[in-house]
Design an enzyme around this catalytic site. Structure first.
Site, PDB file in Angstrom:
ATOM      1  N   SER A  75       2.393   6.763   0.713  1.00  0.00           N
ATOM      2  CA  SER A  75       1.587   5.884   1.572  1.00  0.00           C
ATOM      3  C   SER A  75       0.153   6.016   1.103  1.00  0.00           C
ATOM      4  CB  SER A  75       1.717   6.315   3.035  1.00  0.00           C
ATOM      5  OG  SER A  75       0.737   5.657   3.805  1.00  0.00           O
ATOM      6  N   ARG A  76      -0.443   4.907   0.681  1.00  0.00           N
ATOM      7  CA  ARG A  76      -1.732   5.031  -0.009  1.00  0.00           C
ATOM      8  C   ARG A  76      -2.951   4.957   0.888  1.00  0.00           C
ATOM      9  NH1 ARG A  76       1.009   1.591  -3.526  1.00  0.00           N
ATOM     10  NH2 ARG A  76       2.078   2.821  -5.097  1.00  0.00           N
ATOM     11  N   VAL A  77      -2.845   4.364   2.070  1.00  0.00           N
ATOM     12  CA  VAL A  77      -4.080   4.251   2.861  1.00  0.00           C
ATOM     13  C   VAL A  77      -3.994   4.887   4.242  1.00  0.00           C
ATOM     14  CG1 VAL A  77      -4.861   2.150   1.703  1.00  0.00           C
ATOM     15  CG2 VAL A  77      -3.502   1.972   3.761  1.00  0.00           C
ATOM     16  N   ASP A 108       0.825  -1.207   0.000  1.00  0.00           N
ATOM     17  CA  ASP A 108       0.000   0.000   0.000  1.00  0.00           C
ATOM     18  C   ASP A 108       0.861   1.260   0.000  1.00  0.00           C
ATOM     19  OD1 ASP A 108      -2.390  -1.622   0.461  1.00  0.00           O
ATOM     20  OD2 ASP A 108      -1.562  -1.897   2.461  1.00  0.00           O
ATOM     21  N   GLY A 109       2.091   1.134  -0.433  1.00  0.00           N
ATOM     22  CA  GLY A 109       2.961   2.303  -0.472  1.00  0.00           C
ATOM     23  C   GLY A 109       4.379   1.885  -0.181  1.00  0.00           C
TER      24      GLY A 109
END
Ligand code: ATP
Ligand code: MG
Length: 492
Positions: free
Chosen positions: A369-371, A344-345
């Site tokens: 960082s995606r979430v 997720d990143g």
């Protein structure tokens, strides 16, 4: 048929059961005896076990266990999970279990163990709650919840710009010796202020590096709450191969009990190399960079097990920080790209920054960082909103001014401000910062409280702020401003 036999039958494959029912002379698999036909490089070829299924555990002489990886018409390939030097061709082999299981439970806390749960710390063997399979299905969609709680890492740049949420998978990627392990260890140490259990899995890492990790945890008083799983570079290839899966199973025990875990996998490039070696020995066809085609599936299957569970499923979480090494910063090599697409990143570490003394050497442009953003503390979010853009602009301007170009007053001011910001964000490893300290440092930047200070002084003020904040509430801006003013006073 007795109850035990029907139970045993039910756990074995349908094929096995059909053959048993059709042919009364066909031996059930747990009674079959096979023979080693070829052994070497941590792998054994076995014949005569025609009932064994993939992933079954075999028992070889000397108590060595083997994991069935390859099924062929008249032989099977098994990965030895121990030292096979005493095993010869012709030795007997039997099936021990349907799948490989490892011990899990609270008794692993505070221990240094190998991937099969055997003590490496000279203490008595841990007494497990139960044994769980190393290959388990990832939680289903309905069992998963939103990533909604934050997981502090204690590294200001990460907490401010790339916040990580519980249940997230964030890759740490960089060249050799750029501080990858240090970032992961700091994240484990930062959990001294949370209820998150740190689990560290070392795959093919130097003994001295693993000893450093253990001593950092001990110094911080965190060892009793942590688990260290070690597959040394000289351990059987099978043990190194199974290590991240075993560590995942041990961490899942806490996730499934509604608790929170942080799992560090250090590192998956070593794991991928081991998988390649084993696959080539098993004569599987090599693909890109000579890795077998299933390496993506292997790592995706592993990392999907890291998750945040819904309240109905207990609400536990398993955050994962896999580490991967790059060569000459090449993020588009096969294994790093695979892992970047699975996670997720990623936190990207830059060798050039590291060598120029900028530590942690986080590449602000390429990390993401995606979430985790929605889990970030509101004070950090407010202060960090413009930070990434500002920092990127500063880096560009700095590169420009370095060539001695004529610059106006405003550019000079921006560059000076950026340089001070860089000093504020720099930090030594082994000292994760509190949320309050991180907010104070960003506040000092945001409100221009460092203006006019030399870089060396900024460093002293920064350390004084971090020392002064202690447990101050991060939302109490009044107190934080006071601490900054005091720190400035003392340092100048
Ligand atoms: P490897 O590729 O060998 O696994 P790595 O990328 O994991 O290396 P580390 O072992 O974490 O890197 O760090 C390499 C060296 O840099 C160590 O000697 C460590 O003490 C030092 N180091 C790491 N982070 C920092 C930091 N923030 N400040 C100062 N020194 C650091
Ligand atoms: Mg390392």
């Amino acid at each position: 048929m007795t109850d035990t036999l029907s139970l045993a039958l039910a756990t074995w494959t349908g094929r096995q059961r059909d053959r048993l029912l059709a042919d009364p002379l066909f031996l059930p698999v747990w009674q079959q005896r096979g023979r080693v036909t070829h052994i070497g490089d941590g792998i054994a070829q076995v014949s005569g076990l025609d009932g064994a299924a993939a992933d079954a555990m075999l028992l070889l002489p000397g108590g060595v266990r083997g994991l069935v990886l390859d099924l062929d018409r008249d032989r099977l390939g098994c990965l030895l999970l121990g030292d096979g030097t005493a095993i010869k061709a012709g030795d007997p082999v039997s099936v021990a279990e349907d799948v490989l299981r490892v011990p899990v439970g609270d008794s692993l806390l505070g221990r240094v163990i190998d991937p099969l749960g055997r003590a490496l710390d000279g203490r008595s063997p841990p007494v497990p709650d139960r044994f769980d399979p190393v290959e388990r299905a990832a939680p289903s969609l309905t069992e998963r919840g939103m990533v909604s709680q934050t997981m502090p890492t204690g590294t200001t740049i990460i907490d401010a710009l790339y916040p990580i949420g519980r249940g997230q998978r964030e890759l740490i990627v960089g060249d050799r010796a750029t501080g990858k392990t240090s970032i992961a260890v700091d994240a484990m140490l930062a959990q001294s202020r949370t209820d998150i259990i740190p689990v560290y899995c070392a795959i093919g890492q130097r003994a001295s590096a693993v000893a450093d990790v253990i001593s950092s945890l001990k110094t911080a008083g965190m060892m009793e709450r942590a688990i260290i799983i070690v597959a040394a570079p000289d351990a059987a290839p099978g043990l190194q191969w199974i290590a991240p899966f075993a560590a995942m199973t041990m961490a899942e025990f806490f996730r499934d009990a509604g608790q929170h875990v942080l799992l560090v996998l250090d590192d998956l490039s070593k794991h991928a190399a081991m998988h390649r070696q084993i696959s080539l020995l098993l004569q599987r066809p090599p693909g890109r960079e000579a890795f077998p085609g299933d390496i993506f599936h292997l790592h995706a299957r592993l990392l999907e097990r890291s998750a945040k569970l819904s309240a109905a499923a207990g609400g536990g979480s398993l955050t994962c920080l896999p580490v991967v090494e790059t060569q000459a910063g090449n993020l588009s090599a096969y294994i790093p790209t695979n892992l970047i697409s699975i996670t997720d990143g990623q936190i990207v570490l830059d060798a050039r920054q590291f060598q120029s003394g900028q530590r942690p050497a986080i590449d602000v442009g390429r990390s993401v960082s995606r979430v985790g953003a929605r889990t970030q503390h509101k004070m950090l979010r407010q202060l960090a909103e413009q930070l990434k853009l500002e920092y990127a602009q500063f880096l560009e301007l700095e590169a420009f001014t370095r060539f001695g170009g004529l610059v106006d007053e405003r550019t000079r001011h921006t560059v000076d401000r950026g340089r001070r910001l860089r000093r504020l964000l720099a930090q030594r490893h082994g000292r994760p910062r509190t949320l309050g300290a991180e907010v104070a440092l960003l506040l000092a930047h945001e409100e221009n409280l460092m203006d006019g200070l030399d870089l060396a002084v900024v460093e002293r003020v920064r350390d004084a702020i971090v020392a002064g904040v202690n447990g101050t509430d991060p939302t109490d801006l009044h107190s934080l401003r006071q601490i900054i003013a005091d720190a400035r006073e003392r340092a100048t």
